[in-house]
Motif scaffolding. Sequence first.
Motif, PDB file in Angstrom:
ATOM      1  N   PRO A  63       0.817  -1.226   0.000  1.00  0.00           N
ATOM      2  CA  PRO A  63       0.000   0.000   0.000  1.00  0.00           C
ATOM      3  C   PRO A  63       0.851   1.276   0.000  1.00  0.00           C
ATOM      4  CG  PRO A  63      -0.951  -1.614   1.494  1.00  0.00           C
ATOM      5  CD  PRO A  63       0.351  -2.194   1.023  1.00  0.00           C
ATOM      6  N   ARG A  64       2.057   1.222   0.601  1.00  0.00           N
ATOM      7  CA  ARG A  64       2.934   2.406   0.548  1.00  0.00           C
ATOM      8  C   ARG A  64       3.310   2.709  -0.901  1.00  0.00           C
ATOM      9  NH1 ARG A  64       7.835   1.236   3.478  1.00  0.00           N
ATOM     10  NH2 ARG A  64       7.070   2.174   5.393  1.00  0.00           N
ATOM     11  N   GLY A  65       3.521   1.645  -1.687  1.00  0.00           N
ATOM     12  CA  GLY A  65       3.841   1.830  -3.101  1.00  0.00           C
ATOM     13  C   GLY A  65       2.681   2.443  -3.863  1.00  0.00           C
ATOM     14  N   ALA A  66       1.452   2.028  -3.521  1.00  0.00           N
ATOM     15  CA  ALA A  66       0.266   2.599  -4.169  1.00  0.00           C
ATOM     16  C   ALA A  66       0.148   4.091  -3.841  1.00  0.00           C
ATOM     17  CB  ALA A  66      -0.985   1.850  -3.710  1.00  0.00           C
ATOM     18  N   THR A  67       0.412   4.436  -2.586  1.00  0.00           N
ATOM     19  CA  THR A  67       0.389   5.849  -2.172  1.00  0.00           C
ATOM     20  C   THR A  67       1.433   6.644  -2.936  1.00  0.00           C
ATOM     21  OG1 THR A  67      -0.259   5.125   0.039  1.00  0.00           O
ATOM     22  CG2 THR A  67       0.514   7.377  -0.160  1.00  0.00           C
ATOM     23  N   ALA A  68       2.622   6.036  -3.113  1.00  0.00           N
ATOM     24  CA  ALA A  68       3.708   6.700  -3.839  1.00  0.00           C
ATOM     25  C   ALA A  68       3.313   6.943  -5.293  1.00  0.00           C
ATOM     26  CB  ALA A  68       4.974   5.849  -3.771  1.00  0.00           C
ATOM     27  N   LEU A  69       2.667   5.952  -5.933  1.00  0.00           N
ATOM     28  CA  LEU A  69       2.269   6.104  -7.333  1.00  0.00           C
ATOM     29  C   LEU A  69       1.232   7.212  -7.487  1.00  0.00           C
ATOM     30  CD1 LEU A  69       2.383   5.262 -10.268  1.00  0.00           C
ATOM     31  CD2 LEU A  69       0.805   3.383  -9.764  1.00  0.00           C
ATOM     32  N   LEU A  70       0.321   7.313  -6.531  1.00  0.00           N
ATOM     33  CA  LEU A  70      -0.673   8.390  -6.577  1.00  0.00           C
ATOM     34  C   LEU A  70       0.020   9.750  -6.450  1.00  0.00           C
ATOM     35  CD1 LEU A  70      -3.741   8.925  -6.743  1.00  0.00           C
ATOM     36  CD2 LEU A  70      -3.750   9.010  -4.255  1.00  0.00           C
TER      37      LEU A  70
END
Length: 329
Positions: free
Chosen positions: A262-269
């Motif tokens: 989920p940290r990666g998803a936040t980063a992509l956003l």
Amino acid sequence: MDPTTDNAGNHGDAGAARASLEALRAEIAKAVVGQDPAVTGLVVALLCRGHVLLEGVPGVAKTLLVRALASALELDTKRVQFTPDLMPSDVTGSLVYDTRTAEFSFQPGPVFTNLLLADEINRTPPKTQSSLLEAMEERQVTVDGTPRPLPDPFLVAATQNPVEYEGTYPLPEAQLDRFLLKLTIPLPSRQDEIDVLTRHASGFNPRDLHAAGVRPVAGPADLEAARAAVAKTAVSPEITAYVVDICRATRESPSLTLGVSPRGATALLATSRAWAWLTGRDYVIPDDVKALSLPTLRHRIQLRPEAEMEGVTADSVINAILAHVPVPR
């Protein structure tokens, strides 16, 4: 909209900040030839308060790129050569005994800067690598129980050599995940390499950026105005779901043992919003997400050994996922 309103003034500040940051490319090009994607990646990281892993063979101007960026942004920069005998205190600083006052005083390490170039970070043991973790995540350094805040902006640009792994300490997944982007610095094209040699033949000195004509074209105030504008960039529920679907697809890929957290998803956003704003929009579209998926996600996934042996790469897995995940209309 009434141009006399405060809102209009804010838009003016943001527009001026965008123009200043766009001028960075031309300014850095005076010193570094043909690395526009890496320059853009570093600017995106600064806008998102993130850190960057630069991967490329020796001699492709990774150090020069960071120094030129610091000069064009009027920021302080320091470089640390990571070696097997480097101690955590060599990075963070330490308490030094002053014989005149008979007291210990804190001597700041090179991490107290705006742009820290951590050269060949995988050449130093995990204990020293982890000394950067607190600095990267908490933006402070704790020495002898006392937390000391780092300057703002603060960006770690860590380099690693992709071909020489003998005597290295690969970064653990938890630390790789702390890097917002992983940028690959390719070898230059034939024409770019000719341009590099022509400059050197004309007297270009990479150690003297001022003589090369690199001047400050933006500063911390522009970065602050830009960050505020990025924070207001609109993200529709469909785009949020698209980012989540891409990241979830990595967790189900048969080629991977580790998918995006989920940290990666936040980063992509976050990187998609910064890219949307840099390209002149106040809302995110699917193409922004696609444009930033490779640099934001490639270091957050782990290939299965058998997939690696078959020639599968992190980038090819992400590209396949982008081709299959339905794009919102």
